[in-house]
Motif scaffolding. Structure first.
Motif, PDB file in Angstrom:
ATOM      1  N   LEU A   1     -60.838   9.646  14.776  1.00  0.00           N
ATOM      2  CA  LEU A   1     -61.318   8.578  15.595  1.00  0.00           C
ATOM      3  C   LEU A   1     -61.160   8.228  17.038  1.00  0.00           C
ATOM      4  N   GLY A   2     -60.424   8.902  17.538  1.00  0.00           N
ATOM      5  CA  GLY A   2     -60.259   8.647  19.094  1.00  0.00           C
ATOM      6  C   GLY A   2     -58.920   7.629  19.395  1.00  0.00           C
ATOM      7  N   ARG A   3     -58.322   7.206  18.280  1.00  0.00           N
ATOM      8  CA  ARG A   3     -57.205   6.211  18.496  1.00  0.00           C
ATOM      9  C   ARG A   3     -55.912   6.854  18.215  1.00  0.00           C
ATOM     10  N   VAL A   4     -54.947   6.386  19.097  1.00  0.00           N
ATOM     11  CA  VAL A   4     -53.617   7.095  19.026  1.00  0.00           C
ATOM     12  C   VAL A   4     -53.129   6.660  17.744  1.00  0.00           C
ATOM     13  N   PHE A   5     -52.315   7.653  16.904  1.00  0.00           N
ATOM     14  CA  PHE A   5     -51.583   7.162  15.702  1.00  0.00           C
ATOM     15  C   PHE A   5     -50.716   6.160  16.149  1.00  0.00           C
ATOM     16  N   GLY A   6     -50.519   5.185  15.394  1.00  0.00           N
ATOM     17  CA  GLY A   6     -49.432   4.218  15.700  1.00  0.00           C
ATOM     18  C   GLY A   6     -47.817   4.585  15.677  1.00  0.00           C
ATOM     19  N   GLY A   7     -47.767   5.639  14.675  1.00  0.00           N
ATOM     20  CA  GLY A   7     -46.326   6.041  14.533  1.00  0.00           C
ATOM     21  C   GLY A   7     -45.984   6.824  15.714  1.00  0.00           C
ATOM     22  N   GLN A   8     -46.896   7.541  16.427  1.00  0.00           N
ATOM     23  CA  GLN A   8     -46.731   8.262  17.701  1.00  0.00           C
ATOM     24  C   GLN A   8     -46.156   7.260  18.744  1.00  0.00           C
ATOM     25  N   VAL A   9     -46.821   6.137  18.805  1.00  0.00           N
ATOM     26  CA  VAL A   9     -46.136   5.291  19.867  1.00  0.00           C
ATOM     27  C   VAL A   9     -44.887   4.497  19.480  1.00  0.00           C
ATOM     28  N   LEU A  10     -44.547   4.291  18.204  1.00  0.00           N
ATOM     29  CA  LEU A  10     -43.448   3.670  18.017  1.00  0.00           C
ATOM     30  C   LEU A  10     -42.237   4.757  18.111  1.00  0.00           C
ATOM     31  N   ALA A  11     -42.524   5.960  17.719  1.00  0.00           N
ATOM     32  CA  ALA A  11     -41.575   6.983  18.131  1.00  0.00           C
ATOM     33  C   ALA A  11     -41.382   7.076  19.481  1.00  0.00           C
ATOM     34  N   GLN A  12     -42.353   7.386  20.292  1.00  0.00           N
ATOM     35  CA  GLN A  12     -42.209   7.533  21.718  1.00  0.00           C
ATOM     36  C   GLN A  12     -41.474   6.054  22.241  1.00  0.00           C
ATOM     37  N   SER A  13     -41.853   5.074  21.912  1.00  0.00           N
ATOM     38  CA  SER A  13     -41.318   3.710  22.352  1.00  0.00           C
ATOM     39  C   SER A  13     -39.793   3.605  22.312  1.00  0.00           C
ATOM     40  N   LEU A  14     -39.405   4.346  20.874  1.00  0.00           N
ATOM     41  CA  LEU A  14     -37.892   4.141  20.819  1.00  0.00           C
ATOM     42  C   LEU A  14     -37.088   5.577  21.527  1.00  0.00           C
ATOM     43  N   VAL A  15     -37.968   6.658  21.758  1.00  0.00           N
ATOM     44  CA  VAL A  15     -37.256   7.549  22.546  1.00  0.00           C
ATOM     45  C   VAL A  15     -37.040   6.906  24.088  1.00  0.00           C
ATOM     46  N   ALA A  16     -38.011   6.200  24.396  1.00  0.00           N
ATOM     47  CA  ALA A  16     -37.925   5.801  25.864  1.00  0.00           C
ATOM     48  C   ALA A  16     -36.700   4.718  25.934  1.00  0.00           C
ATOM     49  N   ALA A  17     -36.454   3.856  24.852  1.00  0.00           N
ATOM     50  CA  ALA A  17     -35.224   3.166  24.928  1.00  0.00           C
ATOM     51  C   ALA A  17     -33.984   3.692  24.747  1.00  0.00           C
ATOM     52  N   GLN A  18     -34.077   4.882  23.839  1.00  0.00           N
ATOM     53  CA  GLN A  18     -32.888   5.895  23.524  1.00  0.00           C
ATOM     54  C   GLN A  18     -32.550   6.337  25.111  1.00  0.00           C
ATOM     55  N   ARG A  19     -33.538   6.629  25.829  1.00  0.00           N
ATOM     56  CA  ARG A  19     -33.019   7.322  27.082  1.00  0.00           C
ATOM     57  C   ARG A  19     -32.001   6.431  28.157  1.00  0.00           C
ATOM     58  N   THR A  20     -32.181   4.987  27.790  1.00  0.00           N
ATOM     59  CA  THR A  20     -31.252   4.293  28.760  1.00  0.00           C
ATOM     60  C   THR A  20     -30.045   3.806  28.273  1.00  0.00           C
TER      61      THR A  20
END
Length: 293
Positions: free
Chosen positions: A35-54
């Protein structure tokens, strides 16, 4: 390395685009999804990875609370802005905002803690759960279904997901109850980085968490005209986890009303160790709700 797992690891390998005055900025790709929409779990995981990097390696995520604000576009990359809210002796707090085209699609707060000693107990894993090897795979259940979503669920996801008592892809068999469970496991090795395993668990936790709402009303995923979307997602990590071993995700829905459904879940290792808890509310709209009462 298996294709979908390789794709997941590339998706979580964010690019550091530099720190600004009050925030750290990262970018990451979007995976293809139906359907062309980003999977919600992907954004959750990436957002967590971004926070972990700090954060230093000795602080592991123990909780996160996220709100899905807009659908993501699979044709666009995602920018992640991390604000360093607090760093104490034992706990750190981060706020991550995910953006596409300058607009936020997800807002998340997450908390991290150094390893500590304390009280220890857990709810036991339910008895009488069949082994995952005895249950059909998604590919077996959807064999012969000629549809892009069926093909993606069968072979495109980085996790093997097996339902009990049965899946609700095409129909809902058995009682209309507000509970179910799934076994899930990454279809390739992830490595030894606990931060990556916890992020991957956040990814997989969004697959089936709203299904108890649908099962209670006898609504399969194939229902024409149904609209379903995650609204918010909360998660607590209790203990270390390995997502490339089998995990049991026990789920139930205490309530559905007003076009929304709430689901709660507990995730256990195969040995019965409670590794995480999950809560999600989602929008669930069907063409004629009275037909499913």
């Amino acid at each position: 390395m298996n294709g979908p797992i390789d794709g997941l690891l590339r998706t979580l390998d964010l690019v550091d685009t530099g720190a600004r005055t009050h925030e750290d900025i990262f970018t990451g790709p979007s995976q293809w999804a139906p359907l062309g929409r980003v999977f919600g779990g992907q954004v959750l995981a990436q957002s967590l990875v971004a926070a972990q990097r700090t954060l230093p390696d000795d602080r592991a995520v123990h909780s996160m609370h996220g709100y899905f604000l807009r659908p993501g576009d699979i044709e666009q990359p995602i920018t992640f802005s991390v604000e360093r809210i607090h760093d104490g002796r034992s706990f750190s707090t981060r706020r991550t905002q995910a953006y596409q085209n300058g607009l936020p699609i997800l807002s998340m707060l997450c908390s991290f803690q150094t390893e500590d000693e304390g009280l220890d107990h857990q709810m036991p894993m339910p008895d009488g759960i069949p082994d995952p090897e005895t249950l059909p795979t998604t590919a077996e259940l959807l064999a012969g279904v000629d549809h892009p979503t069926a093909a993606y669920w069968s072979n495109g996801r980085p996790f093997d997901v097996r339902h009990l008592p049965s899946s609700i892809y095409l129909e809902v068999d058995g009682e209309r109850v507000e509970r179910q469970a799934v076994w899930m496991r990454a279809i390739g090795e992830i490595g030894d980085d606990q931060k990556l395993h916890r992020a991957a668990l956040a990814y997989a936790s969004d697959y089936s968490i709203l299904e108890p709402v649908l099962r209670r009303h006898g609504i399969p995923w194939s229902t024409r005209g149904m609209k379903i979307a995650s609204l918010d997602h909360a998660m607590w990590w209790h203990r270390d986890v390995k997502v490339d071993d089998w995990l049991l995700f026990v789920q139930e829905s205490p309530s559905a009303s007003g076009g929304r459904g709430l689901s709660l879940g507990r995730i256990y290792s195969r040995e019965g160790v409670l590794v995480a808890s999950v809560a999600q509310e989602g929008m669930v709209r069907v063409p004629d709700p009275a037909a499913f009462d």
